[in-house]
Design a protein around this motif. Structure first.
Motif, PDB file in Angstrom:
ATOM      1  N   SER A  68      33.736  54.143  55.354  1.00  0.00           N
ATOM      2  CA  SER A  68      34.269  53.624  54.089  1.00  0.00           C
ATOM      3  C   SER A  68      33.143  53.120  53.202  1.00  0.00           C
ATOM      4  N   CYS A  69      32.084  52.650  53.847  1.00  0.00           N
ATOM      5  CA  CYS A  69      31.017  52.034  53.072  1.00  0.00           C
ATOM      6  C   CYS A  69      29.664  52.304  53.737  1.00  0.00           C
ATOM      7  N   VAL A  70      28.708  52.797  52.959  1.00  0.00           N
ATOM      8  CA  VAL A  70      27.351  53.022  53.467  1.00  0.00           C
ATOM      9  C   VAL A  70      26.382  52.284  52.548  1.00  0.00           C
ATOM     10  N   VAL A  71      25.565  51.426  53.151  1.00  0.00           N
ATOM     11  CA  VAL A  71      24.592  50.639  52.382  1.00  0.00           C
ATOM     12  C   VAL A  71      23.196  51.023  52.843  1.00  0.00           C
ATOM     13  N   ARG A  72      22.340  51.402  51.897  1.00  0.00           N
ATOM     14  CA  ARG A  72      20.924  51.604  52.222  1.00  0.00           C
ATOM     15  C   ARG A  72      20.132  50.522  51.520  1.00  0.00           C
ATOM     16  N   MET A  73      19.290  49.835  52.269  1.00  0.00           N
ATOM     17  CA  MET A  73      18.570  48.701  51.700  1.00  0.00           C
ATOM     18  C   MET A  73      17.214  48.552  52.395  1.00  0.00           C
ATOM     19  N   PRO A  74      16.311  47.754  51.808  1.00  0.00           N
ATOM     20  CA  PRO A  74      15.012  47.557  52.458  1.00  0.00           C
ATOM     21  C   PRO A  74      15.184  46.925  53.839  1.00  0.00           C
ATOM     22  N   ALA A  92      23.287  43.415  44.966  1.00  0.00           N
ATOM     23  CA  ALA A  92      23.924  44.416  44.115  1.00  0.00           C
ATOM     24  C   ALA A  92      23.144  45.720  44.249  1.00  0.00           C
ATOM     25  N   GLN A  93      23.811  46.812  43.920  1.00  0.00           N
ATOM     26  CA  GLN A  93      23.114  48.101  43.951  1.00  0.00           C
ATOM     27  C   GLN A  93      21.936  48.047  42.990  1.00  0.00           C
ATOM     28  N   ASN A  94      20.814  48.602  43.409  1.00  0.00           N
ATOM     29  CA  ASN A  94      19.621  48.572  42.563  1.00  0.00           C
ATOM     30  C   ASN A  94      18.847  49.862  42.748  1.00  0.00           C
ATOM     31  N   LEU A  95      18.952  50.738  41.745  1.00  0.00           N
ATOM     32  CA  LEU A  95      18.268  52.035  41.842  1.00  0.00           C
ATOM     33  C   LEU A  95      17.035  52.077  40.959  1.00  0.00           C
ATOM     34  N   ASN A  96      16.924  51.092  40.039  1.00  0.00           N
ATOM     35  CA  ASN A  96      15.821  51.138  39.078  1.00  0.00           C
ATOM     36  C   ASN A  96      14.620  50.349  39.572  1.00  0.00           C
ATOM     37  N   VAL A  97      14.069  50.776  40.695  1.00  0.00           N
ATOM     38  CA  VAL A  97      12.884  50.070  41.183  1.00  0.00           C
ATOM     39  C   VAL A  97      11.731  51.065  41.257  1.00  0.00           C
ATOM     40  N   ASP A  98      10.541  50.526  41.201  1.00  0.00           N
ATOM     41  CA  ASP A  98       9.371  51.404  41.182  1.00  0.00           C
ATOM     42  C   ASP A  98       9.157  52.084  42.526  1.00  0.00           C
ATOM     43  N   VAL A 131      14.825  50.360  47.071  1.00  0.00           N
ATOM     44  CA  VAL A 131      16.122  50.750  46.523  1.00  0.00           C
ATOM     45  C   VAL A 131      17.260  50.151  47.357  1.00  0.00           C
ATOM     46  N   ILE A 132      18.325  49.747  46.666  1.00  0.00           N
ATOM     47  CA  ILE A 132      19.557  49.356  47.362  1.00  0.00           C
ATOM     48  C   ILE A 132      20.669  50.282  46.855  1.00  0.00           C
ATOM     49  N   VAL A 133      21.226  51.064  47.771  1.00  0.00           N
ATOM     50  CA  VAL A 133      22.268  52.019  47.399  1.00  0.00           C
ATOM     51  C   VAL A 133      23.536  51.627  48.130  1.00  0.00           C
ATOM     52  N   ILE A 134      24.643  51.555  47.409  1.00  0.00           N
ATOM     53  CA  ILE A 134      25.924  51.230  48.036  1.00  0.00           C
ATOM     54  C   ILE A 134      26.915  52.347  47.702  1.00  0.00           C
ATOM     55  N   GLU A 135      27.331  53.076  48.729  1.00  0.00           N
ATOM     56  CA  GLU A 135      28.330  54.131  48.523  1.00  0.00           C
ATOM     57  C   GLU A 135      29.615  53.641  49.160  1.00  0.00           C
ATOM     58  N   MET A 136      30.649  53.494  48.339  1.00  0.00           N
ATOM     59  CA  MET A 136      31.865  52.887  48.860  1.00  0.00           C
ATOM     60  C   MET A 136      33.087  53.731  48.572  1.00  0.00           C
ATOM     61  N   GLN A 137      33.867  54.043  49.618  1.00  0.00           N
ATOM     62  CA  GLN A 137      35.169  54.702  49.424  1.00  0.00           C
ATOM     63  C   GLN A 137      36.238  53.623  49.273  1.00  0.00           C
ATOM     64  N   GLU A 138      36.145  52.598  50.124  1.00  0.00           N
ATOM     65  CA  GLU A 138      37.085  51.473  50.028  1.00  0.00           C
ATOM     66  C   GLU A 138      36.391  50.217  50.543  1.00  0.00           C
ATOM     67  N   PRO A 139      36.826  49.043  50.076  1.00  0.00           N
ATOM     68  CA  PRO A 139      36.160  47.803  50.466  1.00  0.00           C
ATOM     69  C   PRO A 139      36.292  47.552  51.976  1.00  0.00           C
ATOM     70  N   VAL A 140      35.290  46.898  52.529  1.00  0.00           N
ATOM     71  CA  VAL A 140      35.277  46.607  53.960  1.00  0.00           C
ATOM     72  C   VAL A 140      34.840  45.158  54.160  1.00  0.00           C
ATOM     73  N   VAL A 141      35.527  44.445  55.059  1.00  0.00           N
ATOM     74  CA  VAL A 141      35.065  43.111  55.470  1.00  0.00           C
ATOM     75  C   VAL A 141      35.067  43.089  56.997  1.00  0.00           C
ATOM     76  N   VAL A 196      16.782  50.628  55.869  1.00  0.00           N
ATOM     77  CA  VAL A 196      17.781  50.652  56.922  1.00  0.00           C
ATOM     78  C   VAL A 196      19.100  51.092  56.295  1.00  0.00           C
ATOM     79  N   GLN A 197      19.911  51.807  57.065  1.00  0.00           N
ATOM     80  CA  GLN A 197      21.213  52.233  56.562  1.00  0.00           C
ATOM     81  C   GLN A 197      22.312  51.622  57.427  1.00  0.00           C
ATOM     82  N   LEU A 198      23.264  50.961  56.760  1.00  0.00           N
ATOM     83  CA  LEU A 198      24.410  50.364  57.454  1.00  0.00           C
ATOM     84  C   LEU A 198      25.649  51.173  57.095  1.00  0.00           C
ATOM     85  N   SER A 199      26.360  51.668  58.114  1.00  0.00           N
ATOM     86  CA  SER A 199      27.586  52.437  57.857  1.00  0.00           C
ATOM     87  C   SER A 199      28.758  51.689  58.476  1.00  0.00           C
TER      88      SER A 199
END
Length: 260
Positions: free
Chosen positions: A134-140, A183-189, A194-204, A225-228
């Motif tokens: 439902s949710c994939v987060v890529r972050m530093p 927050a998602q952040n794609l505008n980095v040098d 980069v922080i990418v958040i791909e979400m189909q539906e919210p998850v807690v 790291v990628q969190l799925s």
């Protein structure tokens, strides 16, 4: 005959550091496509899955499929004997009961080899189902490690909440509470920030801090790291190992009743 050679002993040291706190021992399954290890951690809460592709090695030969059961503590001791710049070669005969680690210095003036007894480990291969998360987060990776470390001071559990606004990590306990929002952040040098958040539906979901902190031992292997995540299925924390493969950790979410 099995032989695998890596130009840099550091990579193998880092891989071992990333798994040895969770696993006392593990079976390395070698085939012509590479090396795989899959094992439940010592308390049977999380699963570690390591894949090293044969084309990522400087030299790779595996004449027939081979399973090598190793004590990871002993293997770590042997790898401590290698300098970071050394080349490392892992060798084993078919049906052998020992494996040899050979370290060569860059000028090849020093060559050392260490032999280690192999173990027969009973291990069941767990089929990991393909899941659309439902949710994939890529972050530093450094950021994730820091958040897990900081929040562990407040509680034994961390709540990860993913919405279209971003991803939030929360913990609360006797000391007080802590929230970190990204927050998602794609505008980095730099790509690795980069922080990418791909979400189909919210998850807690709620997870045990101690395992997340154990997973972050893999941070030196990867900038990102990628969190799925999906409801009711294990979280996947994935670190890519440049040009060689990846390490994935699976952790089931805590059910609310576990809290008491």
């Amino acid at each position: 005959m099995f032989e695998a050679r890596l130009k840099n002993a550091t990579t193998l040291k880092k891989i071992l550091d990333a798994i040895k706190d969770l696993l006392n021992e593990g079976t390395f399954d070698c085939s012509d496509s590479g090396i795989q290890l899959q094992a439940m951690d010592n308390s049977h809460v999380s699963l570690v899955s390591l894949t090293l592709r044969s084309d990522g090695f400087d030299k790779f030969r595996c004449d027939r499929n081979l399973s090598m059961g190793m004590n990871l503590g002993s293997m770590a001791k042997i790898l401590k004997c290698a300098n970071n710049e050394d080349t490392v070669t892992i060798k084993a005969q078919d049906n052998a009961d020992t494996v040899t680690f050979m370290f060569e210095s860059s000028n090849q003036e020093k060559v050392s080899d260490y032999e280690m007894k192999l173990m027969n480990l009973d291990q069941e291969h767990l089929g990991i189902p393909e899941t659309d998360y439902s949710c994939v987060v890529r972050m530093p990776a450094m950021e994730f490690a820091r958040i897990c470390r900081d929040l562990a001071q407040f509680s034994e559990s961390v709540v990860i909440c993913c919405t279209k606004e971003g991803v939030k990590f929360s913990a609360s306990g006797d000391v007080g509470s802590a929230n970190v929002k990204l927050a998602q952040n794609l505008n980095v040098d730099k790509d690795d920030e980069v922080i990418v958040i791909e979400m189909q539906e919210p998850v807690v979901l709620t997870f045990a801090c101690r395992y997340l902190n154990a997973f972050t031992k893999a941070t030196p292997l990867s900038n990102q790291v990628q969190l799925s995540m999906s409801a009711d299925v294990p979280l996947v924390v994935e670190y890519r190992i440049a040009e060689l493969g990846h390490i994935r950790y699976y952790l089931a979410p805590k059910i609310e009743d576990d809290e008491n």
